[in-house]
Design an enzyme around this catalytic site. Sequence first.
Site, PDB file in Angstrom:
ATOM      1  N   SER A 176       4.913  -0.392 -11.045  1.00 40.92           N
ATOM      2  CA  SER A 176       4.248  -1.321 -10.069  1.00 40.92           C
ATOM      3  C   SER A 176       3.645  -2.808 -10.752  1.00 40.92           C
ATOM      4  O   SER A 176       3.422  -3.522 -10.300  1.00 40.92           O
ATOM      5  CB  SER A 176       2.830  -0.595  -9.765  1.00 40.92           C
ATOM      6  OG  SER A 176       2.014  -0.322 -10.776  1.00 40.92           O
TER       7      SER A 176
ATOM      8  N   HIS B 179       5.252   2.993  -4.790  1.00 41.83           N
ATOM      9  CA  HIS B 179       5.843   1.598  -4.289  1.00 41.83           C
ATOM     10  C   HIS B 179       7.150   1.391  -3.921  1.00 41.83           C
ATOM     11  O   HIS B 179       7.661   0.472  -3.680  1.00 41.83           O
ATOM     12  CB  HIS B 179       5.617   0.579  -5.671  1.00 41.83           C
ATOM     13  CG  HIS B 179       4.309   0.485  -5.963  1.00 41.83           C
ATOM     14  ND1 HIS B 179       3.559  -0.667  -5.595  1.00 41.83           N
ATOM     15  CD2 HIS B 179       3.403   0.832  -6.673  1.00 41.83           C
ATOM     16  CE1 HIS B 179       2.341  -0.762  -5.705  1.00 41.83           C
ATOM     17  NE2 HIS B 179       2.143   0.368  -6.626  1.00 41.83           N
TER      18      HIS B 179
ATOM     19  N   LYS C 234       0.315   2.205   1.047  1.00 45.38           N
ATOM     20  CA  LYS C 234       1.012   1.048   0.643  1.00 45.38           C
ATOM     21  C   LYS C 234       1.722   0.419   1.830  1.00 45.38           C
ATOM     22  O   LYS C 234       1.217  -0.188   2.812  1.00 45.38           O
ATOM     23  CB  LYS C 234       1.650   1.101  -0.545  1.00 45.38           C
ATOM     24  CG  LYS C 234       0.655   1.210  -1.734  1.00 45.38           C
ATOM     25  CD  LYS C 234       1.323   1.461  -3.293  1.00 45.38           C
ATOM     26  CE  LYS C 234       0.543   1.419  -4.388  1.00 45.38           C
ATOM     27  NZ  LYS C 234      -0.613   2.614  -4.080  1.00 45.38           N
TER      28      LYS C 234
END
Length: 396
Positions: free
Chosen positions: A186, A214, A244
């Site tokens: 990340s 991610h 996310k």
Amino acid sequence: MTSKTLDHFLQDNLQDLKSKGLYNEIDPLEGANGPVITIKGKELVNLSSNNYLGLATDERLKKVAIEAVKEYGVGAGAVRTINGTLDLHVKLEEKLAEFKGTEAAIAYQSGFNCNMAAISAVMDKHDAILSDELNHASIIDGCRLSRAKIIRFNHSDMEDLRAKAKEAKESGLYAKIMIITDGVFSMDGDVCKLPEIVEIAEEFDIMTYVDDAHGSGVLGKGAGTVKHFGLSHKVDFQMGTLSKAIGVVGGYVAGTQNLIDWLKVRSRPFLFSTSLTPADVTACTEALDLLMNSTELQDKMWENSAYLKEKLSGLGFDIGKSETPITPVIIGDEQDTQNFSKRLYEEGVYAKSIVFPTVPRGTGRVRNMPSAAHTKEMLDQAVEAYEKVGKELGIL
């Protein structure tokens, strides 16, 4: 009256953080976390959100969430193993398994909870974990909670991983061994070397665990890093967030039916914490449906990512070796990094500084997260601010 010892500890250490540029100020948003946000009445181009696909403010998700609240209420009312499992949770987990290409999946209250839950449910003091040195804090904490021997390997260094895997296996000291890695890291945006990791794991009969927080919704046409490399049936644990790219909140682990059955009876956040709300579960399911039926949002996200990277690197900024939309502008010194971020704010761009202990000392960066919801005009505004501040502070 509070403890004097505690007061001295807090005052001294808070002041120390502030003097070193390591104290993080929290800025409450006055409205939705979209491509443009409002803080203290000021509109800013938002480059700090993990809302990769813009789904956090998607009207389709909001609609189904509202309908779920009307029918099911605002909370699940209990932990999953008592009577907090709604049919909505079952539908979400079935959809997650389909999305990830696995036999089954289990949903948790957060991505952090996933790593605390799954690692400690399978690994114990008789085992060893090979962990990339740049793995997320939740992985580190999950490993510590398991009490397994933690063996760190150099970041994405496959020679170092192989040597340590060989040594751990041949020592005969451990009942089980696991390799854990982030799918997408990340802070730098680089992708793990999963084919090589799987090859090493197969050679030494070692379990594999990929934290795809991610990567899910971003790589592999949305299905994540494991799908990106075509390794869905060779990775034991696929972990991901629902907060996310999916745009809501929560997390999940996907794998074999036996693994998921075990986690449902042995992972503590599942057993002892109230389950995801009806609105969250329904919105997540809707988001997965959207991603499984179209790549439009991913295509736009990648287009915006390439555009921003080209503009920033063209100005002369160090954007590292990112392979994903995560776009760091590496400044170095912690105080300089904080100052850079503050000046961007003054110029109408919200891009938070990331400094130690989140990243190693001397590698402070302003991290940019372009999304599918940004327009070219928004990104151009951000680039103009970067150029102005970069020249002003002597970075360019």
